[in-house]
Structures are given as C-alpha cells and as structure tokens.
Design an enzyme around this catalytic site. Structure first.
Site, PDB file in Angstrom:
ATOM      1  N   SER A  43      43.185  45.044  32.613  1.00  0.00           N
ATOM      2  CA  SER A  43      43.798  44.440  31.425  1.00  0.00           C
ATOM      3  C   SER A  43      42.881  44.591  30.211  1.00  0.00           C
ATOM      4  CB  SER A  43      44.147  42.969  31.672  1.00  0.00           C
ATOM      5  OG  SER A  43      43.009  42.206  31.979  1.00  0.00           O
ATOM      6  N   LEU A  79      38.730  44.731  38.328  1.00  0.00           N
ATOM      7  CA  LEU A  79      37.968  45.746  37.584  1.00  0.00           C
ATOM      8  C   LEU A  79      38.377  45.763  36.119  1.00  0.00           C
ATOM      9  CD1 LEU A  79      37.970  48.644  40.193  1.00  0.00           C
ATOM     10  CD2 LEU A  79      36.238  46.903  39.818  1.00  0.00           C
ATOM     11  N   SER A  80      39.139  44.747  35.730  1.00  0.00           N
ATOM     12  CA  SER A  80      39.502  44.556  34.314  1.00  0.00           C
ATOM     13  C   SER A  80      40.373  45.659  33.742  1.00  0.00           C
ATOM     14  CB  SER A  80      38.250  44.412  33.456  1.00  0.00           C
ATOM     15  OG  SER A  80      37.708  43.169  33.655  1.00  0.00           O
ATOM     16  N   ASP A 136      34.527  40.609  30.211  1.00  0.00           N
ATOM     17  CA  ASP A 136      35.303  41.805  30.543  1.00  0.00           C
ATOM     18  C   ASP A 136      35.549  42.664  29.311  1.00  0.00           C
ATOM     19  OD1 ASP A 136      35.400  40.550  32.914  1.00  0.00           O
ATOM     20  OD2 ASP A 136      37.552  40.107  32.884  1.00  0.00           O
ATOM     21  N   HIS A 155      28.779  34.335  39.526  1.00  0.00           N
ATOM     22  CA  HIS A 155      28.940  32.878  39.519  1.00  0.00           C
ATOM     23  C   HIS A 155      27.753  32.182  38.866  1.00  0.00           C
ATOM     24  CE1 HIS A 155      32.701  31.986  41.585  1.00  0.00           C
ATOM     25  NE2 HIS A 155      32.466  33.002  42.385  1.00  0.00           N
ATOM     26  N   ILE A 156      27.112  32.828  37.903  1.00  0.00           N
ATOM     27  CA  ILE A 156      26.052  32.110  37.177  1.00  0.00           C
ATOM     28  C   ILE A 156      26.277  32.126  35.668  1.00  0.00           C
ATOM     29  CG2 ILE A 156      24.222  32.188  38.900  1.00  0.00           C
ATOM     30  CD1 ILE A 156      23.063  34.602  37.362  1.00  0.00           C
ATOM     31  N   ASP A 157      27.356  32.790  35.218  1.00  0.00           N
ATOM     32  CA  ASP A 157      27.615  32.772  33.771  1.00  0.00           C
ATOM     33  C   ASP A 157      27.832  31.333  33.301  1.00  0.00           C
ATOM     34  OD1 ASP A 157      29.913  32.934  35.398  1.00  0.00           O
ATOM     35  OD2 ASP A 157      31.164  33.472  33.688  1.00  0.00           O
ATOM     36  N   GLY A 166      44.773  44.725  38.793  1.00  0.00           N
ATOM     37  CA  GLY A 166      44.843  43.421  39.446  1.00  0.00           C
ATOM     38  C   GLY A 166      43.831  43.249  40.556  1.00  0.00           C
ATOM     39  N   SER A 167      42.705  43.959  40.488  1.00  0.00           N
ATOM     40  CA  SER A 167      41.698  43.888  41.557  1.00  0.00           C
ATOM     41  C   SER A 167      40.339  43.476  41.047  1.00  0.00           C
ATOM     42  CB  SER A 167      41.574  45.247  42.246  1.00  0.00           C
ATOM     43  OG  SER A 167      42.824  45.690  42.663  1.00  0.00           O
TER      44      SER A 167
HETATM   45  P1  ADP Z   1      42.709  43.170  36.280  1.00  0.00           P
HETATM   46  O1  ADP Z   1      42.374  43.006  34.842  1.00  0.00           O
HETATM   47  O2  ADP Z   1      41.715  42.533  37.200  1.00  0.00           O
HETATM   48  O3  ADP Z   1      42.962  44.593  36.674  1.00  0.00           O
HETATM   49  P2  ADP Z   1      44.998  41.650  35.502  1.00  0.00           P
HETATM   50  O4  ADP Z   1      46.052  40.949  36.268  1.00  0.00           O
HETATM   51  O5  ADP Z   1      44.193  40.866  34.533  1.00  0.00           O
HETATM   52  O6  ADP Z   1      44.063  42.397  36.553  1.00  0.00           O
HETATM   53  O7  ADP Z   1      45.662  42.823  34.656  1.00  0.00           O
HETATM   54  C1  ADP Z   1      46.542  43.740  35.262  1.00  0.00           C
HETATM   55  C2  ADP Z   1      47.750  43.941  34.359  1.00  0.00           C
HETATM   56  O8  ADP Z   1      47.367  44.725  33.195  1.00  0.00           O
HETATM   57  C3  ADP Z   1      48.850  44.753  35.001  1.00  0.00           C
HETATM   58  O9  ADP Z   1      49.681  43.927  35.769  1.00  0.00           O
HETATM   59  C4  ADP Z   1      49.568  45.331  33.793  1.00  0.00           C
HETATM   60  O10 ADP Z   1      50.398  44.371  33.196  1.00  0.00           O
HETATM   61  C5  ADP Z   1      48.419  45.602  32.827  1.00  0.00           C
HETATM   62  N1  ADP Z   1      47.927  46.992  32.986  1.00  0.00           N
HETATM   63  C6  ADP Z   1      46.684  47.384  33.295  1.00  0.00           C
HETATM   64  N2  ADP Z   1      46.597  48.742  33.353  1.00  0.00           N
HETATM   65  C7  ADP Z   1      47.828  49.224  33.075  1.00  0.00           C
HETATM   66  C8  ADP Z   1      48.395  50.538  32.985  1.00  0.00           C
HETATM   67  N3  ADP Z   1      47.661  51.640  33.228  1.00  0.00           N
HETATM   68  N4  ADP Z   1      49.710  50.614  32.682  1.00  0.00           N
HETATM   69  C9  ADP Z   1      50.453  49.516  32.462  1.00  0.00           C
HETATM   70  N5  ADP Z   1      49.978  48.266  32.535  1.00  0.00           N
HETATM   71  C10 ADP Z   1      48.680  48.099  32.831  1.00  0.00           C
HETATM   72 MG    MG Z   2      42.249  41.175  33.786  1.00  0.00          MG
END
Ligand code: ADP
Ligand code: MG
Length: 394
Positions: free
Chosen positions: A135, A132-133, A179, A35-37, A129-130
């Site tokens: 996406s 740890l990036s 990220d 929370h400082i970026d 979705g936790s």
């Molecule tokens: P975070 O980046 O914090 O993990 P996000 O909601 O930004 O959470 O991204 C999660 C999304 O990225 C998933 O819902 C999916 O759409 C996609 N994704 C990530 N890893 C995979 C994977 N191994 N296979 C398919 N989709 C993935």
């Molecule tokens: Mg993400």
C-alpha cells in the site's frame, strides 16, 4: 525492464493507447528493530528491489486507473469531482484499490499542488497484504507519477507525509509513518537507521555483495495481530511504570533502560513483564549492533543478530507463532543461511533470511519443502536486493 514494468507498459497501451512514462516505487522490509518503535527504540528497514511499477501520462481533467494485479477493477473520476470529495474513508471506499492513488492525488490537491489529470496503469511484483507495504509502495508510486508529470515538488519526507495522509484519511488504515518513509526515502545499497518519532535517520551502507535477502511469505493470515499488538503495548507500559518505581531517574521509554538496570528491577516485575522488557532492551541493542555490522560490511554478524532477534521475539515477546517459527527454523537448517527472523508485527506475514546468493535456489526449495511438511501450507520465497525510491538521496 522487469516483467512487472513490462506488464504495466503493456496494460497502459491496451487500455489507453500509446505509451506512458515509466515509474517505480519500492516495497520495504524491516531488517531488525521489531516491536520497539513504541518503546523509544530504533528500527532499521530497507527499501527493496521489488515494488510497484507504473506507466503514466498526463490527461485532461480526469484520472483513469488500472491495475494488472486486479483485472477489471478499473477506476475513473473527473478531477473536479475528486477535488470536491471529503477526505474520509467513506468517500473513497467505492474506488476499491484505487482509493490509495486517488487519496494521494486528493492529498496533493488539498495541499495546493497544481495536480492535473492522468492515466496510470500499475503492476507490482511485491506480495500484497503480507507486510511488505504494497500500500505504501502504491502511494509513493503515485506521488512519483504526479511529481514527475506535473512537478517537481516533493522530497522524500513530503512524499511520505502525503502518502501517510492518504493511507489514514482516504484508505482508513491507521499505521505509523515508517512504511511510507522507507518507500519514499530508501536508497539502493542502504538501510535506514530510523527513529520513528522524530524521523531522524541515517543511511547505513547495506552491501549485500554475494548475499541475498530471502523474503519468506508464510501465507498465514495475520489474524491475532491487532489484539496481541495492543496487549504487548499495554504490557510495556506496565513494565516501564514498575521499573520507574525503582530507578532513581525515571525513563520515558523501555529502550532507555540498560540490561543491568532491568536485572536490578526483577523483583518488581512479573516473569512475563520482565521478558517483555528484556525484548525491548536487547532488541534496541541488537539494532544498534546491526548498524555497526553494516558499517563494517559484516554480513555474518548481521545474520547472527537477525536470528537472535527472532529468538527474542519468540521466547521473550511471544509474537512469532508456529508458522513464522516453522519457516525460520526451516531456513536456519540450510547451508548458506547466515540468519533469519520474522519481520513485521508477527503471527503470520513474512520472515526474512540472509543467504549466500549462490545457495538461494536450493535454500528456497528446501525451506519451502520443510515448511509445507510441517504446516501444510505452500509458502512463497522471493530473493531480493535493496532498491531505490524515486525520492531517495543518500
Ligand atoms: P500491505 O501494505 O502489507 O501489502 P495492505 O492491506 O496495507 O497490505 O495493502 C494492500 C492493498 O493495497 C491491496 O489490497 C490493494 O488495495 C492495494 N494495492 C497494493 N498493490 C497494488 C497493486 N499492484 N495493484 C492494485 N492495488 C494494489
Ligand atoms: Mg499496508
């Protein structure tokens, strides 16, 4: 080979036949600097040994994508069709998870890279979705695949920029570039001391040596995050304006204020705004101190700073919430834990603990047991090391 790499290879074989080339992109965690970026401070993330694996191969004129983590949700699109899609979330929504890799391919095409068709099977060992990036890991992975099959074209900064554009324009998620940058430029055995505005960074040696990082996923959905995030940003702006009404030379960000100066401004700040500002000022100091500790190989001091960061986020910044506090408290009770803190925006998601490697099993079991007793939720705890991005060069 890791089991996720094996699963990607096996899925590739069963879906497409034959063998694909193997690729990996790491996930990331922010060690300290939370929370400082947006207050002119620096962050210190590292890339992880867990992430997303692919098996991939060139193909003629079309892209086929499958994920072992989302069975049945396959995607297929002709290269010509992808090239003609507008770069908007609306145009990519129908691809589901595949909007991320297809978005990366489309972003490379529009930048003039000679992208060809490909088949790709992916599998991650990173919680999705936790925070740890996963996406960003998937986006950078796709950059590595296309760069490997049709390039080489990209360095870490370019891969991060293409990945971020895919996340913003094709997946429709607005996030900062940290990220993607860490997933694209991270190097095993190092953390990045990073200015998120200029992208100036230094690699700091992060030798876990006889220690591990435990990623502790609270499994609590991050519901409040967005509204509280905006509220905190507003409070920081307010605090800075009040401080600047007193200081002789105004500052452009809270992290440029010293603790002494902040104390001198107490009268113009409400107790809440004072605490918010104190978090920003002290967290930036802790981040710089943590970089020094890494340079000395002093993991005990790093652990102490992690815990101090959590306390500041808990009491001064008030973004931890009961679940993150419970899991951090449970970890800190265990022998062999050097420090622990929430990581990410807060109110759920993940915390980290720095822990002696030979204690990791017992610490994980006990922490999970205490957390379950307190919250009724089964958490997930994963021991990790640092990991390398295909584009990282120390
Ligand atoms: P975070 O980046 O914090 O993990 P996000 O909601 O930004 O959470 O991204 C999660 C999304 O990225 C998933 O819902 C999916 O759409 C996609 N994704 C990530 N890893 C995979 C994977 N191994 N296979 C398919 N989709 C993935
Ligand atoms: Mg993400």
């Amino acid at each position: 080979m890791s089991s996720a790499a094996n699963r990607a290879a096996a899925l590739f074989k069963s879906e497409f036949g034959g063998e694909g080339r193997g690729f990996f992109a790491p996930g990331r965690v922010n060690l300290i600097g939370e929370h400082i970026d947006y207050n002119g401070g620096r962050v210190m993330p590292c890339s992880l040994s867990i992430g997303t694996y692919a098996a991939a191969r060139r193909a003629d004129g079309r892209i086929r994508l499958v994920s072992a983590d989302l069975p049945g949700q396959n995607a297929e699109v002709a290269l010509d069709e992808l090239s003609s899609l507008p770069l908007t979330p609306g145009a990519f929504r129908r691809f589901g998870w595949a909007a991320y890799p297809l978005g990366v391919a489309a972003q490379l095409i529009i930048r003039g890279y000679p992208v060809g068709g490909f088949d790709m099977a992916v599998c991650g060992d990173l919680p999705r979705g936790s925070g740890l990036s996963s996406s960003a890991s998937l986006e950078v992975l796709t950059c590595a695949v296309l760069d490997g099959l049709y390039g080489p074209w990209l360095d870490g900064r370019q891969a991060a920029e293409v990945s971020l554009a895919a996340e913003h324009e094709c997946a429709g998620v607005n996030c900062g570039i940290m990220d993607q940058f860490v997933c694209a430029a991270g190097v095993k055995g190092h953390a990045l001391l990073l200015d998120t505005h200029t992208l100036d960074f230094e690699y700091e040696p992060f030798d876990l040596d006889g220690d591990v990082l435990l990623i502790m996923n609270t499994k609590k959905p991050r519901k409040l995050t967005d509204s509280k995030y905006n509220e905190r940003r507003g409070e920081c702006d307010e605090a800075l304006a009040a401080i600047n009404s007193v200081l002789e030379t105004p500052r452009d960000a809270l992290c440029a204020v010293t603790l002494g100066e902040l104390d001198a401004c107490r009268a113009v700040l409400s107790p809440v705004l004072f605490r918010r500002a104190r978090h920003a000022v002290t967290e930036n100091e802790r981040t710089l101190a943590a970089a020094q500790a890494l340079r000395r190989g002093d993991n005990a001091e790093l652990g102490r700073l992690l815990t101090a960061s959590h306390d500041s986020l808990r009491y001064d910044y008030e973004v931890t919430g009961g679940h993150l506090d419970a899991i951090v408290d449970a970890a800190l009770m265990q022998e062999g834990v050097l420090g622990a803190r929430m990581t990410g925006a807060g109110f759920g998601g993940c915390a980290i603990a720095l822990c002696r490697a030979d204690r990791a099993g017992d610490v994980s079991r006990e922490t999970a047991r205490v957390y379950l007793e307190k919250t009724g939720i089964k958490c997930e705890i994963i021991p990790v090391q640092t990991g390398s991005s295909p584009f990282g060069k120390a």
